[in-house]
Scaffold this motif. Sequence first.
Motif, PDB file in Angstrom:
ATOM      1  N   THR A 158     -33.483 -31.589 -34.756  1.00 30.66           N
ATOM      2  CA  THR A 158     -32.928 -32.887 -34.387  1.00 30.66           C
ATOM      3  C   THR A 158     -33.369 -33.324 -32.999  1.00 30.66           C
ATOM      4  OG1 THR A 158     -31.014 -32.429 -35.772  1.00 30.66           O
ATOM      5  CG2 THR A 158     -30.778 -34.172 -34.139  1.00 30.66           C
ATOM      6  N   LYS A 159     -33.440 -32.386 -32.072  1.00 35.88           N
ATOM      7  CA  LYS A 159     -33.874 -32.731 -30.715  1.00 35.88           C
ATOM      8  C   LYS A 159     -35.268 -33.360 -30.732  1.00 35.88           C
ATOM      9  CE  LYS A 159     -33.006 -29.904 -27.246  1.00 35.88           C
ATOM     10  NZ  LYS A 159     -32.360 -30.670 -26.135  1.00 35.88           N
ATOM     11  N   ASP A 160     -36.195 -32.770 -31.480  1.00 40.23           N
ATOM     12  CA  ASP A 160     -37.562 -33.303 -31.552  1.00 40.23           C
ATOM     13  C   ASP A 160     -37.584 -34.674 -32.213  1.00 40.23           C
ATOM     14  OD1 ASP A 160     -38.452 -30.985 -30.368  1.00 40.23           O
ATOM     15  OD2 ASP A 160     -39.064 -30.036 -32.249  1.00 40.23           O
ATOM     16  N   VAL A 161     -36.772 -34.842 -33.247  1.00 38.43           N
ATOM     17  CA  VAL A 161     -36.706 -36.126 -33.953  1.00 38.43           C
ATOM     18  C   VAL A 161     -36.234 -37.226 -33.007  1.00 38.43           C
ATOM     19  CG1 VAL A 161     -35.517 -37.415 -35.761  1.00 38.43           C
ATOM     20  CG2 VAL A 161     -36.347 -35.115 -36.233  1.00 38.43           C
ATOM     21  N   MET A 162     -35.191 -36.951 -32.245  1.00 38.78           N
ATOM     22  CA  MET A 162     -34.647 -37.958 -31.344  1.00 38.78           C
ATOM     23  C   MET A 162     -35.614 -38.286 -30.208  1.00 38.78           C
ATOM     24  SD  MET A 162     -31.965 -38.982 -32.746  1.00 38.78           S
ATOM     25  CE  MET A 162     -30.972 -38.448 -34.138  1.00 38.78           C
ATOM     26  N   HIS A 163     -36.319 -37.288 -29.718  1.00 41.94           N
ATOM     27  CA  HIS A 163     -37.364 -37.552 -28.725  1.00 41.94           C
ATOM     28  C   HIS A 163     -38.419 -38.497 -29.303  1.00 41.94           C
ATOM     29  CE1 HIS A 163     -36.873 -35.213 -25.007  1.00 41.94           C
ATOM     30  NE2 HIS A 163     -36.185 -34.349 -25.736  1.00 41.94           N
ATOM     31  N   GLN A 164     -38.827 -38.242 -30.536  1.00 45.40           N
ATOM     32  CA  GLN A 164     -39.850 -39.076 -31.165  1.00 45.40           C
ATOM     33  C   GLN A 164     -39.368 -40.519 -31.345  1.00 45.40           C
ATOM     34  OE1 GLN A 164     -40.684 -38.833 -35.433  1.00 45.40           O
ATOM     35  NE2 GLN A 164     -42.851 -38.514 -34.945  1.00 45.40           N
ATOM     36  N   ILE A 165     -38.107 -40.673 -31.739  1.00 45.73           N
ATOM     37  CA  ILE A 165     -37.544 -42.021 -31.938  1.00 45.73           C
ATOM     38  C   ILE A 165     -37.664 -42.843 -30.664  1.00 45.73           C
ATOM     39  CG2 ILE A 165     -35.366 -43.273 -32.244  1.00 45.73           C
ATOM     40  CD1 ILE A 165     -34.601 -41.049 -34.284  1.00 45.73           C
ATOM     41  N   TYR A 166     -37.308 -42.245 -29.534  1.00 52.11           N
ATOM     42  CA  TYR A 166     -37.385 -42.988 -28.273  1.00 52.11           C
ATOM     43  C   TYR A 166     -38.831 -43.148 -27.798  1.00 52.11           C
ATOM     44  CZ  TYR A 166     -32.337 -43.141 -27.638  1.00 52.11           C
ATOM     45  OH  TYR A 166     -30.994 -43.431 -27.771  1.00 52.11           O
ATOM     46  N   ASP A 167     -39.644 -42.108 -27.952  1.00 49.28           N
ATOM     47  CA  ASP A 167     -41.038 -42.178 -27.500  1.00 49.28           C
ATOM     48  C   ASP A 167     -41.818 -43.249 -28.254  1.00 49.28           C
ATOM     49  OD1 ASP A 167     -40.559 -40.137 -25.720  1.00 49.28           O
ATOM     50  OD2 ASP A 167     -41.469 -38.565 -26.956  1.00 49.28           O
ATOM     51  N   MET A 168     -41.530 -43.405 -29.556  1.00 50.25           N
ATOM     52  CA  MET A 168     -42.271 -44.338 -30.401  1.00 50.25           C
ATOM     53  C   MET A 168     -41.533 -45.661 -30.617  1.00 50.25           C
ATOM     54  SD  MET A 168     -43.811 -41.689 -33.257  1.00 50.25           S
ATOM     55  CE  MET A 168     -44.859 -42.981 -33.981  1.00 50.25           C
ATOM     56  N   HIS A 169     -40.388 -45.822 -29.962  1.00 48.13           N
ATOM     57  CA  HIS A 169     -39.582 -47.046 -30.073  1.00 48.13           C
ATOM     58  C   HIS A 169     -39.285 -47.389 -31.542  1.00 48.13           C
ATOM     59  CE1 HIS A 169     -41.164 -47.452 -25.945  1.00 48.13           C
ATOM     60  NE2 HIS A 169     -40.032 -48.100 -25.722  1.00 48.13           N
ATOM     61  N   LEU A 170     -38.860 -46.376 -32.286  1.00 49.89           N
ATOM     62  CA  LEU A 170     -38.586 -46.582 -33.714  1.00 49.89           C
ATOM     63  C   LEU A 170     -37.320 -47.409 -33.941  1.00 49.89           C
ATOM     64  CD1 LEU A 170     -39.530 -43.063 -35.143  1.00 49.89           C
ATOM     65  CD2 LEU A 170     -40.926 -45.128 -35.001  1.00 49.89           C
ATOM     66  N   TRP A 171     -36.495 -47.535 -32.917  1.00 46.27           N
ATOM     67  CA  TRP A 171     -35.313 -48.399 -33.012  1.00 46.27           C
ATOM     68  C   TRP A 171     -35.551 -49.747 -32.336  1.00 46.27           C
ATOM     69  CZ3 TRP A 171     -31.568 -43.876 -31.474  1.00 46.27           C
ATOM     70  CH2 TRP A 171     -31.279 -43.121 -32.628  1.00 46.27           C
ATOM     71  N   GLY A 172     -36.814 -50.048 -32.042  1.00 44.11           N
ATOM     72  CA  GLY A 172     -37.154 -51.332 -31.431  1.00 44.11           C
ATOM     73  C   GLY A 172     -37.237 -51.244 -29.918  1.00 44.11           C
ATOM     74  N   GLY A 173     -37.216 -52.419 -29.269  1.00 48.38           N
ATOM     75  CA  GLY A 173     -37.213 -52.478 -27.814  1.00 48.38           C
ATOM     76  C   GLY A 173     -38.519 -52.057 -27.173  1.00 48.38           C
ATOM     77  N   LYS A 174     -39.617 -52.610 -27.657  1.00 40.95           N
ATOM     78  CA  LYS A 174     -40.939 -52.247 -27.129  1.00 40.95           C
ATOM     79  C   LYS A 174     -41.062 -52.500 -25.634  1.00 40.95           C
ATOM     80  CE  LYS A 174     -42.906 -51.074 -31.097  1.00 40.95           C
ATOM     81  NZ  LYS A 174     -43.383 -49.705 -31.344  1.00 40.95           N
ATOM     82  N   ASP A 175     -40.307 -53.461 -25.109  1.00 42.46           N
ATOM     83  CA  ASP A 175     -40.394 -53.793 -23.689  1.00 42.46           C
ATOM     84  C   ASP A 175     -39.455 -52.958 -22.821  1.00 42.46           C
ATOM     85  OD1 ASP A 175     -42.270 -55.790 -24.263  1.00 42.46           O
ATOM     86  OD2 ASP A 175     -40.710 -57.291 -24.613  1.00 42.46           O
ATOM     87  N   PHE A 176     -38.730 -52.027 -23.440  1.00 40.32           N
ATOM     88  CA  PHE A 176     -37.801 -51.165 -22.716  1.00 40.32           C
ATOM     89  C   PHE A 176     -38.401 -49.769 -22.578  1.00 40.32           C
ATOM     90  CE2 PHE A 176     -35.279 -54.544 -24.378  1.00 40.32           C
ATOM     91  CZ  PHE A 176     -34.157 -54.676 -23.580  1.00 40.32           C
ATOM     92  N   ASP A 177     -37.996 -49.043 -21.533  1.00 42.90           N
ATOM     93  CA  ASP A 177     -38.435 -47.645 -21.433  1.00 42.90           C
ATOM     94  C   ASP A 177     -37.729 -46.801 -22.496  1.00 42.90           C
ATOM     95  OD1 ASP A 177     -35.961 -47.931 -20.195  1.00 42.90           O
ATOM     96  OD2 ASP A 177     -36.434 -46.600 -18.507  1.00 42.90           O
ATOM     97  N   PHE A 178     -36.422 -47.027 -22.657  1.00 42.24           N
ATOM     98  CA  PHE A 178     -35.635 -46.397 -23.718  1.00 42.24           C
ATOM     99  C   PHE A 178     -34.769 -47.486 -24.348  1.00 42.24           C
ATOM    100  CE2 PHE A 178     -36.631 -42.850 -20.956  1.00 42.24           C
ATOM    101  CZ  PHE A 178     -36.873 -41.802 -21.832  1.00 42.24           C
ATOM    102  N   TYR A 179     -34.606 -47.414 -25.662  1.00 42.41           N
ATOM    103  CA  TYR A 179     -33.856 -48.464 -26.358  1.00 42.41           C
ATOM    104  C   TYR A 179     -33.104 -47.850 -27.525  1.00 42.41           C
ATOM    105  CZ  TYR A 179     -33.002 -53.095 -28.482  1.00 42.41           C
ATOM    106  OH  TYR A 179     -32.429 -54.236 -28.994  1.00 42.41           O
ATOM    107  N   SER A 180     -31.774 -47.995 -27.506  1.00 43.78           N
ATOM    108  CA  SER A 180     -30.928 -47.362 -28.523  1.00 43.78           C
ATOM    109  C   SER A 180     -30.629 -48.259 -29.718  1.00 43.78           C
ATOM    110  CB  SER A 180     -29.624 -46.888 -27.882  1.00 43.78           C
ATOM    111  OG  SER A 180     -29.872 -45.854 -26.960  1.00 43.78           O
ATOM    112  N   GLY A 181     -31.383 -49.339 -29.881  1.00 40.92           N
ATOM    113  CA  GLY A 181     -31.233 -50.167 -31.072  1.00 40.92           C
ATOM    114  C   GLY A 181     -30.396 -51.395 -30.857  1.00 40.92           C
ATOM    115  N   GLU A 182     -30.463 -52.307 -31.834  1.00 37.55           N
ATOM    116  CA  GLU A 182     -29.736 -53.575 -31.758  1.00 37.55           C
ATOM    117  C   GLU A 182     -28.234 -53.352 -31.662  1.00 37.55           C
ATOM    118  OE1 GLU A 182     -29.238 -57.760 -34.270  1.00 37.55           O
ATOM    119  OE2 GLU A 182     -30.288 -56.062 -35.166  1.00 37.55           O
ATOM    120  N   GLY A 183     -27.756 -52.305 -32.311  1.00 39.54           N
ATOM    121  CA  GLY A 183     -26.320 -52.021 -32.283  1.00 39.54           C
ATOM    122  C   GLY A 183     -25.784 -51.709 -30.900  1.00 39.54           C
ATOM    123  N   SER A 184     -26.683 -51.419 -29.965  1.00 42.89           N
ATOM    124  CA  SER A 184     -26.279 -51.167 -28.583  1.00 42.89           C
ATOM    125  C   SER A 184     -26.639 -52.314 -27.651  1.00 42.89           C
ATOM    126  CB  SER A 184     -26.945 -49.882 -28.064  1.00 42.89           C
ATOM    127  OG  SER A 184     -26.461 -48.755 -28.749  1.00 42.89           O
TER     128      SER A 184
END
Length: 219
Positions: free
Chosen positions: A11-37
């Motif tokens: 799970t740790k690796d998966v979550m790192h990948q989500i933020y590194d690849m902006h899989l929850w969006g927010g390409k203009d952010f360094d880290f982005y936790s998704g629209e729900g946030s």
Amino acid sequence: MTKKQKKPWPTKDVMHQIYDMHLWGGKDFDFYSGEGSHNPEIINPYLDAIIGFLNAFAEKITVCDLGCGDFNIGKHLATYSKKYTAVDIVETLIERNKKLFKKDNLEFRCLDISKEALPQADCIILRQVLQHLSNAEIQSTLKKLEAFKYIILTEHIPVGSFTPNKDIISGQGIRLKQNSGVNILEAPFNFKIKNEKQLNKYVLDDKKGRIVTTLFEVF
């Protein structure tokens, strides 16, 4: 011969990948936790409900935010608690949060909530976190939550009736496409509580489901 199934990533690796690849969006952010946030229509009523709960105490209580993400939510809540401990599994995200958000009562910690001991607090906040975890990881986490008095749990679930707690591999997705969602009171978890109260609900639509926040008081 059949191909060997690949083991799921930790799970740790998966979550790192989500933020590194902006899989929850927010390409203009360094880290982005998704629209729900970040969507004001979703987060403003939620914040009003949680702040109302925290302000109901004569003396401020301690809060532990499990899965604090980019802290776009938690930064509004720390003021209303005696101590606010924000936890996430992604080290780089926690290090970033430490630099950006500083309060005397605020602490950031990097932990895997399903495997490691949790900080002490009066109230746990779990906002759209369990929905990304496998049933085994949810079960492990819930065993630890029995020690806390209050749990504020937010889950993204289908509109209408659904089959609770279908198992998934931990990752970016949730159970919605399977017409399922997390309900900790149902099997296989059967989490025991004293009281429950719905604090907030936001309906996206019939296909995208609803985001429901519930306050649980534990025995």
